[in-house]
Enzyme design. Structure first.
Site, PDB file in Angstrom:
ATOM      1  N   SER A 104     110.735  21.099  61.553  1.00 36.45           N
ATOM      2  CA  SER A 104     109.406  21.095  62.160  1.00 36.45           C
ATOM      3  C   SER A 104     109.408  21.386  63.643  1.00 36.45           C
ATOM      4  O   SER A 104     108.382  21.804  64.192  1.00 36.45           O
ATOM      5  CB  SER A 104     108.728  19.744  61.913  1.00 36.45           C
ATOM      6  OG  SER A 104     109.471  18.684  62.489  1.00 36.45           O
TER       7      SER A 104
ATOM      8  N   HIS B  16     107.137  22.252  55.272  1.00 40.24           N
ATOM      9  CA  HIS B  16     106.785  23.445  56.040  1.00 40.24           C
ATOM     10  C   HIS B  16     107.124  24.740  55.305  1.00 40.24           C
ATOM     11  O   HIS B  16     106.950  25.824  55.867  1.00 40.24           O
ATOM     12  CB  HIS B  16     107.501  23.416  57.395  1.00 40.24           C
ATOM     13  CG  HIS B  16     107.113  22.254  58.247  1.00 40.24           C
ATOM     14  ND1 HIS B  16     105.995  22.245  59.048  1.00 40.24           N
ATOM     15  CD2 HIS B  16     107.690  21.039  58.388  1.00 40.24           C
ATOM     16  CE1 HIS B  16     105.908  21.085  59.668  1.00 40.24           C
ATOM     17  NE2 HIS B  16     106.918  20.329  59.283  1.00 40.24           N
TER      18      HIS B  16
ATOM     19  N   LYS C 106      99.459  20.388  54.975  1.00 34.22           N
ATOM     20  CA  LYS C 106      99.767  21.552  55.806  1.00 34.22           C
ATOM     21  C   LYS C 106      99.180  22.802  55.162  1.00 34.22           C
ATOM     22  O   LYS C 106      98.004  23.090  55.344  1.00 34.22           O
ATOM     23  CB  LYS C 106     101.268  21.624  56.035  1.00 34.22           C
ATOM     24  CG  LYS C 106     101.766  20.447  56.880  1.00 34.22           C
ATOM     25  CD  LYS C 106     103.237  20.465  57.111  1.00 34.22           C
ATOM     26  CE  LYS C 106     103.679  19.381  58.099  1.00 34.22           C
ATOM     27  NZ  LYS C 106     103.382  17.996  57.669  1.00 34.22           N
TER      28      LYS C 106
END
Length: 380
Positions: free
Chosen positions: A171, A199, A231
């Site tokens: 991240s 991610h 996300k």
């Protein structure tokens, strides 16, 4: 002197201020007018009408809250629907939805280890993995970042039940883990591999199916993944995916699942809406990667130091923590919201701006963002 049990807090506050590490909450309005390169809304779905409509419909049908833990009243048919579609989309046998990605990592790490076992953790792993290691009561070996050989040696030295843990995309700098090599090390030493794909989902792999799908490891023996719904899917919550027997084990042993209230129906509905939209528009994943590459190329072309992105995170180095804070503030004043990462959030102690690419950014917005970041850059 009057007794003050919290006088130590003032000392800590002064220490943070002296080091330039004070953090403050900044409540944002519904429409701030800033160009957002700070959030993790990689696919630009959190305000998509299909997604917000799915959230609203779920709230109307199922209520505002889950009403209890998943094992009491907090599991709905909607939760089961999301779990089935997530598992199928990502290429795993089963899935379990939790209230956050943080809770998902705590659940997986603690339930799959314990006293006498070993966790081998990458030095760059997310705080939720670090906390899972601390709570697990297992032995923990922290190995150098993205180093499969170091992971293999740590596993070999233990020789017993073990779990290797890594982010798929880290991240802070946005670099990807060498997943095929890590999986090979785990197979050679008889260890399980847990990959946090927070991610990677929605950005990597065919149509955004994630880093493990991109590496040809989805559904592989001995492999479990965690992910977040907050996300790329623009909602809230987390999930653990893996073999059905692993998911059943978590249902019976993972404390952050058993004792936590289930994810709110609106969040479940929004995640389902996003997942189905991504199926219809798989090109969003490639667009997010293309935007990240464009940001990187133009920023480094302007003389700034950045890490080449493997997904949708673009990390730009700052000369100091104070400089990073000022830089982010200057960007905000110029109309661009960017992330600002400082110690202790950065494992290497190097402060940086963190820009997140979004699939819905236009060429004009990309150019504006690069111009502002370049113009406001501090002098080293």
């Amino acid at each position: 002197m009057p007794f003050d049990p919290f006088d130590w807090i003032d000392t800590e506050a002064r220490r943070r201020a002296d080091a330039g590490l004070v953090r403050t909450l900044r409540p944002r309005p519904a429409a701030s007018g800033l160009l957002d390169l700070a959030s993790n809304d990689y696919l630009g779905l959190t305000r998509h009408p299909d997604v917000t409509a799915a959230a609203a419909e779920a709230a109307r049908e199922w209520g505002a809250g889950a009403t209890g833990s998943r094992l009491v009243t907090g599991s709905t048919a909607l939760h089961a629907e999301l779990e089935g579609e997530l598992a199928e989309f990502c290429g795993f046998e089963a899935a379990l939805v939790l209230s956050s990605g943080y809770a998902a990592n705590l659940a997986a790490v603690t339930a799959l280890t314990g006293p006498g076992s070993l966790i081998v953790s990458d030095a760059g792993n997310h705080a939720s993995i670090v906390d899972g290691c601390r709570l697990s009561r297992a032995g923990t070996a922290v190995v150098p970042h993205a180093d499969p050989e170091a992971m293999r040696k740590a596993l070999q030295a233990h020789g017993g039940r073990a779990l290797a843990v890594t982010d798929s995309v880290f991240s802070v700098d946005g670099d990807a883990a060498p997943l095929p090599e890590l999986a090979g090390a785990c197979r050679a030493e008889g260890a399980a591999l847990l990959v946090d794909d927070a991610h990677g989902l929605g950005v990597l792999g065919d149509g955004g199916r994630g880093a493990l799908a991109a590496a040809g490891l989805a559904g592989g023996e001995g492999i479990v993944t965690t992910l977040t719904l907050s996300k790329s899917l623009g909602s809230q919550g987390g999930a653990v995916l893996g073999p059905a027997r692993v998911i059943e084990h978590l249902v019976n042993t993972a404390r952050t699942f058993i004792f936590d209230t289930g994810l709110a129906p609106a969040a479940v509905g929004a995640a389902l809406g996003s997942l189905r939209l991504l199926r219809r528009e798989p090109e969003r994943a490639a667009r997010a990667r293309a935007v990240a590459s464009a940001l990187y190329e133009r920023l480094t072309g302007a003389g700034l130091t950045a890490v080449r992105p493997d997904a949708a995170v673009v990390s730009v180095r700052a000369p100091s923590a104070d400089a990073a804070v000022r830089w982010a503030a200057d960007c905000r004043a110029a109309g661009i919201a960017v992330g600002c990462f400082r110690p202790p959030s950065v494992p290497d102690g190097v402060s940086r701006l963190r820009l997140t690419a979004r699939a819905d950014l236009t060429e004009e917005q990309i150019a504006t963002a690069v111009s502002v970041v370049r113009r406001t850059a501090p002098v080293s």
